[in-house]
Design a protein around this motif. Structure first.
Motif, PDB file in Angstrom:
ATOM      1  N   ALA A 199      -3.316  50.552  72.128  1.00 28.46           N
ATOM      2  CA  ALA A 199      -2.013  50.018  71.736  1.00 28.46           C
ATOM      3  C   ALA A 199      -1.584  48.876  72.658  1.00 28.46           C
ATOM      4  O   ALA A 199      -0.958  47.905  72.216  1.00 28.46           O
ATOM      5  CB  ALA A 199      -0.964  51.123  71.750  1.00 28.46           C
ATOM      6  N   TYR A 200      -1.949  49.001  73.939  1.00 21.08           N
ATOM      7  CA  TYR A 200      -1.632  47.936  74.898  1.00 21.08           C
ATOM      8  C   TYR A 200      -2.319  46.631  74.490  1.00 21.08           C
ATOM      9  O   TYR A 200      -1.705  45.558  74.516  1.00 21.08           O
ATOM     10  CB  TYR A 200      -2.052  48.350  76.301  1.00 21.08           C
ATOM     11  CG  TYR A 200      -2.131  47.197  77.281  1.00 21.08           C
ATOM     12  CD1 TYR A 200      -0.978  46.581  77.754  1.00 21.08           C
ATOM     13  CD2 TYR A 200      -3.361  46.707  77.703  1.00 21.08           C
ATOM     14  CE1 TYR A 200      -1.043  45.510  78.627  1.00 21.08           C
ATOM     15  CE2 TYR A 200      -3.447  45.640  78.581  1.00 21.08           C
ATOM     16  CZ  TYR A 200      -2.287  45.040  79.039  1.00 21.08           C
ATOM     17  OH  TYR A 200      -2.365  43.977  79.898  1.00 21.08           O
ATOM     18  N   LYS A 201      -3.577  46.719  74.106  1.00 18.65           N
ATOM     19  CA  LYS A 201      -4.323  45.525  73.693  1.00 18.65           C
ATOM     20  C   LYS A 201      -3.685  44.887  72.463  1.00 18.65           C
ATOM     21  O   LYS A 201      -3.557  43.663  72.380  1.00 18.65           O
ATOM     22  CB  LYS A 201      -5.780  45.884  73.408  1.00 18.65           C
ATOM     23  CG  LYS A 201      -6.584  46.280  74.643  1.00 18.65           C
ATOM     24  CD  LYS A 201      -8.003  46.667  74.269  1.00 18.65           C
ATOM     25  CE  LYS A 201      -8.791  47.113  75.496  1.00 18.65           C
ATOM     26  NZ  LYS A 201     -10.174  47.546  75.135  1.00 18.65           N
ATOM     27  N   GLU A 202      -3.275  45.729  71.504  1.00 14.31           N
ATOM     28  CA  GLU A 202      -2.623  45.207  70.305  1.00 14.31           C
ATOM     29  C   GLU A 202      -1.289  44.540  70.653  1.00 14.31           C
ATOM     30  O   GLU A 202      -0.943  43.492  70.113  1.00 14.31           O
ATOM     31  CB  GLU A 202      -2.387  46.334  69.292  1.00 14.31           C
ATOM     32  CG  GLU A 202      -3.641  46.832  68.595  1.00 14.31           C
ATOM     33  CD  GLU A 202      -4.160  45.860  67.547  1.00 14.31           C
ATOM     34  OE1 GLU A 202      -3.492  44.848  67.277  1.00 14.31           O
ATOM     35  OE2 GLU A 202      -5.251  46.115  67.006  1.00 14.31           O
ATOM     36  N   SER A 203      -0.540  45.158  71.560  1.00 14.95           N
ATOM     37  CA  SER A 203       0.752  44.596  71.971  1.00 14.95           C
ATOM     38  C   SER A 203       0.568  43.256  72.664  1.00 14.95           C
ATOM     39  O   SER A 203       1.323  42.304  72.441  1.00 14.95           O
ATOM     40  CB  SER A 203       1.489  45.566  72.903  1.00 14.95           C
ATOM     41  OG  SER A 203       1.757  46.780  72.261  1.00 14.95           O
ATOM     42  N   LEU A 204      -0.461  43.180  73.501  1.00 11.05           N
ATOM     43  CA  LEU A 204      -0.750  41.938  74.225  1.00 11.05           C
ATOM     44  C   LEU A 204      -1.151  40.837  73.252  1.00 11.05           C
ATOM     45  O   LEU A 204      -0.714  39.683  73.381  1.00 11.05           O
ATOM     46  CB  LEU A 204      -1.861  42.188  75.244  1.00 11.05           C
ATOM     47  CG  LEU A 204      -1.941  41.215  76.424  1.00 11.05           C
ATOM     48  CD1 LEU A 204      -0.641  41.213  77.219  1.00 11.05           C
ATOM     49  CD2 LEU A 204      -3.116  41.587  77.324  1.00 11.05           C
ATOM     50  N   PHE A 205      -1.977  41.200  72.278  1.00  9.38           N
ATOM     51  CA  PHE A 205      -2.393  40.229  71.262  1.00  9.38           C
ATOM     52  C   PHE A 205      -1.179  39.744  70.474  1.00  9.38           C
ATOM     53  O   PHE A 205      -1.036  38.553  70.187  1.00  9.38           O
ATOM     54  CB  PHE A 205      -3.423  40.874  70.330  1.00  9.38           C
ATOM     55  CG  PHE A 205      -3.917  39.959  69.250  1.00  9.38           C
ATOM     56  CD1 PHE A 205      -4.757  38.900  69.548  1.00  9.38           C
ATOM     57  CD2 PHE A 205      -3.528  40.151  67.932  1.00  9.38           C
ATOM     58  CE1 PHE A 205      -5.209  38.041  68.549  1.00  9.38           C
ATOM     59  CE2 PHE A 205      -3.964  39.306  66.928  1.00  9.38           C
ATOM     60  CZ  PHE A 205      -4.818  38.249  67.240  1.00  9.38           C
ATOM     61  N   PHE A 206      -0.291  40.675  70.130  1.00  9.45           N
ATOM     62  CA  PHE A 206       0.930  40.322  69.411  1.00  9.45           C
ATOM     63  C   PHE A 206       1.778  39.364  70.244  1.00  9.45           C
ATOM     64  O   PHE A 206       2.300  38.369  69.731  1.00  9.45           O
ATOM     65  CB  PHE A 206       1.726  41.584  69.089  1.00  9.45           C
ATOM     66  CG  PHE A 206       3.061  41.332  68.454  1.00  9.45           C
ATOM     67  CD1 PHE A 206       3.171  41.120  67.095  1.00  9.45           C
ATOM     68  CD2 PHE A 206       4.226  41.301  69.218  1.00  9.45           C
ATOM     69  CE1 PHE A 206       4.408  40.884  66.496  1.00  9.45           C
ATOM     70  CE2 PHE A 206       5.457  41.066  68.637  1.00  9.45           C
ATOM     71  CZ  PHE A 206       5.544  40.860  67.267  1.00  9.45           C
ATOM     72  N   ALA A 207       1.923  39.658  71.531  1.00  8.45           N
ATOM     73  CA  ALA A 207       2.724  38.798  72.413  1.00  8.45           C
ATOM     74  C   ALA A 207       2.139  37.397  72.484  1.00  8.45           C
ATOM     75  O   ALA A 207       2.875  36.400  72.500  1.00  8.45           O
ATOM     76  CB  ALA A 207       2.800  39.409  73.811  1.00  8.45           C
ATOM     77  N   LYS A 241       2.526  47.694  59.547  1.00 10.78           N
ATOM     78  CA  LYS A 241       1.399  48.181  58.747  1.00 10.78           C
ATOM     79  C   LYS A 241       0.324  48.805  59.646  1.00 10.78           C
ATOM     80  O   LYS A 241      -0.223  49.875  59.337  1.00 10.78           O
ATOM     81  CB  LYS A 241       0.798  47.041  57.926  1.00 10.78           C
ATOM     82  CG  LYS A 241       1.615  46.652  56.708  1.00 10.78           C
ATOM     83  CD  LYS A 241       0.898  45.583  55.901  1.00 10.78           C
ATOM     84  CE  LYS A 241       1.627  45.254  54.613  1.00 10.78           C
ATOM     85  NZ  LYS A 241       0.907  44.239  53.802  1.00 10.78           N
ATOM     86  N   LYS A 242       0.027  48.136  60.750  1.00 15.25           N
ATOM     87  CA  LYS A 242      -0.961  48.685  61.687  1.00 15.25           C
ATOM     88  C   LYS A 242      -0.494  50.022  62.244  1.00 15.25           C
ATOM     89  O   LYS A 242      -1.275  50.971  62.364  1.00 15.25           O
ATOM     90  CB  LYS A 242      -1.199  47.699  62.834  1.00 15.25           C
ATOM     91  CG  LYS A 242      -1.973  46.456  62.442  1.00 15.25           C
ATOM     92  CD  LYS A 242      -2.171  45.540  63.649  1.00 15.25           C
ATOM     93  CE  LYS A 242      -2.949  44.290  63.252  1.00 15.25           C
ATOM     94  NZ  LYS A 242      -3.164  43.376  64.389  1.00 15.25           N
ATOM     95  N   LEU A 243       0.792  50.086  62.574  1.00 17.14           N
ATOM     96  CA  LEU A 243       1.343  51.318  63.126  1.00 17.14           C
ATOM     97  C   LEU A 243       1.194  52.466  62.132  1.00 17.14           C
ATOM     98  O   LEU A 243       0.673  53.543  62.484  1.00 17.14           O
ATOM     99  CB  LEU A 243       2.821  51.110  63.477  1.00 17.14           C
ATOM    100  CG  LEU A 243       3.621  52.377  63.814  1.00 17.14           C
ATOM    101  CD1 LEU A 243       3.067  53.046  65.069  1.00 17.14           C
ATOM    102  CD2 LEU A 243       5.106  52.046  63.989  1.00 17.14           C
ATOM    103  N   PHE A 244       1.630  52.259  60.902  1.00 21.40           N
ATOM    104  CA  PHE A 244       1.599  53.351  59.934  1.00 21.40           C
ATOM    105  C   PHE A 244       0.177  53.673  59.477  1.00 21.40           C
ATOM    106  O   PHE A 244      -0.112  54.817  59.124  1.00 21.40           O
ATOM    107  CB  PHE A 244       2.518  53.043  58.754  1.00 21.40           C
ATOM    108  CG  PHE A 244       3.963  53.284  59.067  1.00 21.40           C
ATOM    109  CD1 PHE A 244       4.501  54.562  58.980  1.00 21.40           C
ATOM    110  CD2 PHE A 244       4.782  52.252  59.498  1.00 21.40           C
ATOM    111  CE1 PHE A 244       5.826  54.805  59.295  1.00 21.40           C
ATOM    112  CE2 PHE A 244       6.111  52.479  59.819  1.00 21.40           C
ATOM    113  CZ  PHE A 244       6.639  53.764  59.721  1.00 21.40           C
TER     114      PHE A 244
END
Length: 715
Positions: free
Chosen positions: A23-31, A585-588
């Motif tokens: 989830a950290y990697k996804e959050s970083l990519f989002f940022a 969408k990724k979350l759900f």
């Protein structure tokens, strides 16, 4: 059995750590994606304002500082928002291996006492509930968990403190919300609402504040605990709490555990060794431990996932709303300026007519006076050898008088223009400050978002437009610069009679006085006509045409600049909205996969969500959905989650989207699409269904409208 329980707990923690790292990697990519969008936004706005600076006479363009100020303000907003996002992600990065539980509640509710009991402390931190900053947040590790002892509500008195409290909650996976039976205040529950705003799961610990500081009271507590844990009294407290949570947070059930924090703490102290086992048992902290352990085992991965995903989604939602509100505000200003441009044009037209009238009147008055002395001059001087010199001298005097008077008259006209433009500007600023963002849009902001928008420098929450904000910096005197472009040198009257003198000298004074008077009067009339034409021409060129053209040109450029910035913000807001939807969408998809459903975000046709309130997901028609899946996700997310299958029939799709309302296709009247307008559907249902159709605070119909792309009208 205990070992098996511990093994499952450790396995759940390990699984949650793996989830947190992903989830950290996804959050970083989002940022990183949002950062790119923010940089592109600021670059595009700067390109527009820099283009204005390159315009001819840009240094005299009095609107440019305003547009430049708006650009700087937006850069500040987006820069601060990105710093907040990075800060949030970096805080979580430091604790990827930790499932974090925060003790949250009012001062003296017993947070530190419970924490000391759970961690077998020496009691040194008990009674320090008035600490004021996050430096006073105490961090501990307990049975594989990270435990945060947070200052009481009363400590968070300012915006900075509130932001710090938000940081603490943001990095927590689960909240223990403390209340005490001695003083339950309605204000306490307002802080529960904040937990829902950022979608944090919590349970409530109701701390019984019965004093066991002396041996007699302690023995009584051990001997007859049911007298202290008065079920009837405590049940009434729980009923009150649950009623509030259901009414204000739309949560049908919240777990509440009655505890005795002081008994738990004393059970760990050598001085109470003889009562240790009884005190610990009666403290009911085992139930708290078991509840947290069960939470980790059942939903540890989900909680860690939500801590990262919901944090960035909440950030994106706030940024999207802030920028959308800003573009609405700026667009409102632009439309306001279009109206003012028309008023300004009409003002110049009126002023032109008035100014021309004054010039005509002044010239006529002067030349009428000249014509009054002509008969007497001719009678007196005709036949005199010096008449040419006398006439030339007299007319030169008249020319000087005319020039002086007309310069004074024109100066008076320009001064009046300045004064009226200043009044127009003051009224403009007053009207501008009355401009407010649509209150419907403002109501879409959650309390936490309003605070964050204020922190990021948004002016939306004040109801004052960005231009009014910048006007305060630029100053009203410099805003319009109404007559800086008018050259005040008035030379139209110079040499006005020079043609007349030469022509007069060639005349022979051998005609009758009558002819001489008529000839001289006609020449004066011609001079009058030429003077009027000259002064009116100067007035039209220097005041009306130049003033009107240049000022309206400035306003037009400003209007285009405002619309340009508003359009950039609208595009940015739409892009952030799309990224937010993809993150949802990724979350759900991940949450469904944890429930055993093989699902990817690409398989979700559409998703609409109001975080902490409700979510609707449209999935392929062939999906078979088990009711238990939906229920589990509801519990995990703390919001109503509705999955429904797509269908090519638009009315049937609307019916499915409006669940739990019982709507049938015959209740829906579709309107034809007019040009590019959004399709509309009027829905008529029995009165008993209206509440479910609309949903709490309109959420059901809003989400259904968004996910179907149809404007839903309920008569």
């Amino acid at each position: 059995m205990e070992n098996a329980h511990n093994d499952r707990f450790k396995e759940a923690l390990q699984a949650s750590r793996k989830t947190a790292k992903e989830a950290y990697k996804e959050s970083l990519f989002f940022a990183d994606e949002v950062k790119y969008q923010v940089e592109e936004l600021t670059r595009n706005i700067r390109v527009q304002t820099d283009a204005l600076l390159r315009e001819k006479d840009a240094e005299n363009f009095s609107f440019f500082p305003v547009l430049s100020g708006i650009a700087r303000k937006l850069e500040m907003q987006t820069s601060e928002s990105m710093q907040d996002l990075r800060h949030s992600i970096e805080l979580k990065k430091k604790h990827l291996n930790d499932f974090t539980v925060a003790l949250f509640g009012r001062t003296k509710a017993g947070k530190s006492t419970i924490r000391e009991a759970l961690t077998c402390g020496d009691g040194g931190t008990i009674g320090m509930g008035a600490q004021r900053t996050t430096r006073d947040v105490r961090e501990y590790h307990w049975n594989g968990l990270r435990l945060l002892d947070v200052p009481g509500f009363e400590a968070f008195k300012g915006d900075d403190d509130t932001a710090k409290a938000h940081d603490i909650i943001d990095q927590s996976d689960f909240i223990l919300f403390l209340a005490s039976d001695d003083s339950i205040q309605p204000g306490e529950f307002d802080h529960m609402v904040r937990l829902q705003e950022i979608n944090k799961p919590f349970m409530i610990l109701l701390n019984v504040k019965y004093n066991i500081n002396n041996e007699a009271e302690l023995k009584r507590f051990v001997r007859i605990p049911h007298k202290i844990f008065d079920n009837e009294r405590l049940d009434e407290h729980q009923k009150h709490i649950r009623s509030y949570v259901k009414q204000h947070m739309n949560i049908p059930y919240v777990k509440i555990v009655n505890i005795h924090a002081d008994a738990g703490f004393k059970s760990t102290q050598p001085a109470y060794e003889a009562y240790n086992a009884d005190l610990w048992r009666l403290s009911n902290l085992d139930e708290v431990h078991n509840a947290i352990s069960a939470e980790v085992q059942k939903r540890g991965k989900q909680r860690r996932l939500l801590t990262f995903y919901d944090s960035v989604i909440y950030f994106a939602d706030t940024l999207e709303k802030m920028m959308f509100e800003e573009q609405l505000s700026i667009r409102t200003q632009a439309k306001f300026m279009v109206k003012k441009r028309k008023e300004l044009s009409a003002f110049f037209d009126r002023f032109s007519s008035d100014g021309e009238g004054r010039i005509n009147t002044a010239c006529k008055k002067h030349f009428d006076r000249i014509k009054q002395w002509i008969p007497d001059f001719v009678d007196t001087n005709l036949g005199s050898s010096n008449i040419d010199n006398l006439l030339t001298s007299r007319l030169k005097e008249e020319q000087d008088v005319l020039k002086s008077k007309m310069e004074g008259e024109l100066q008076s006209i320009v001064s009046e223009l300045q004064e009226k433009l200043a009044e127009f500007t003051k009224q403009y600023q007053f009207d501008l400050e009355l401009l407010e963002t649509d209150p419907v849009e403002m109501n879409g902001l959650k309390k936490g978002q309003v605070g964050r928008i204020a922190k990021w420098g948004g002016v939306v929450v004040g109801g004052v437009s960005a231009t009014a904000f910048i006007l305060a910096q630029v100053g009203i005197a410099n805003f319009w610069n109404p007559v800086g472009w008018i050259a005040m040198g008035v030379s139209a009257g110079a040499g006005l009679f020079s043609w007349l003198f030469g022509d007069w000298e060639e005349k022979k004074w051998n005609k009758a006085k009558h002819d001489a008077k008529e000839q001289l009067t006609r020449m004066i009339d011609d001079a009058h006509k030429k003077a009027v034409e000259s002064y009116l021409g100067w007035f039209d060129r220097q005041i009306i045409r130049k003033g009107k053209k240049e000022m309206l040109g400035q306003v037009s450029v400003y209007i285009n600049g405002l619309f340009g910035i508003a359009n950039e913000l609208k595009v940015f807001s739409s892009e952030i909205r799309l990224r937010k939807m993809n993150m949802n969408k990724k979350l759900f998809a991940k949450l469904l996969s944890f429930e055993g459903v093989n699902c990817t975000e690409s398989q979700m046709i559409a998703l609409s969500r109001e975080q902490g309130r409700g979510t609707k997901i449209m999935v392929p028609n062939e999906w078979q959905m088990v009711g238990g899946i939906k229920t589990n996700i509801d519990i995990i997310c703390g919001e109503q989650v509705h999955l429904f299958s797509d269908t090519p029939n638009i009315t049937e799709r609307i019916c499915r989207a409006l669940y739990p309302a019982d709507v049938t296709p015959d209740m829906i009247q579709l309107s034809e699409v007019v040009e590019s307008r959004q399709q509309e559907a009027t829905i008529t249902v029995p009165t008993r269904e209206k509440g479910k159709l609309i949903g709490k605070k309109g959420i059901n119909v809003r989400l259904a409208s968004e996910i179907t792309g149809v404007k839903l009208i309920i008569p």
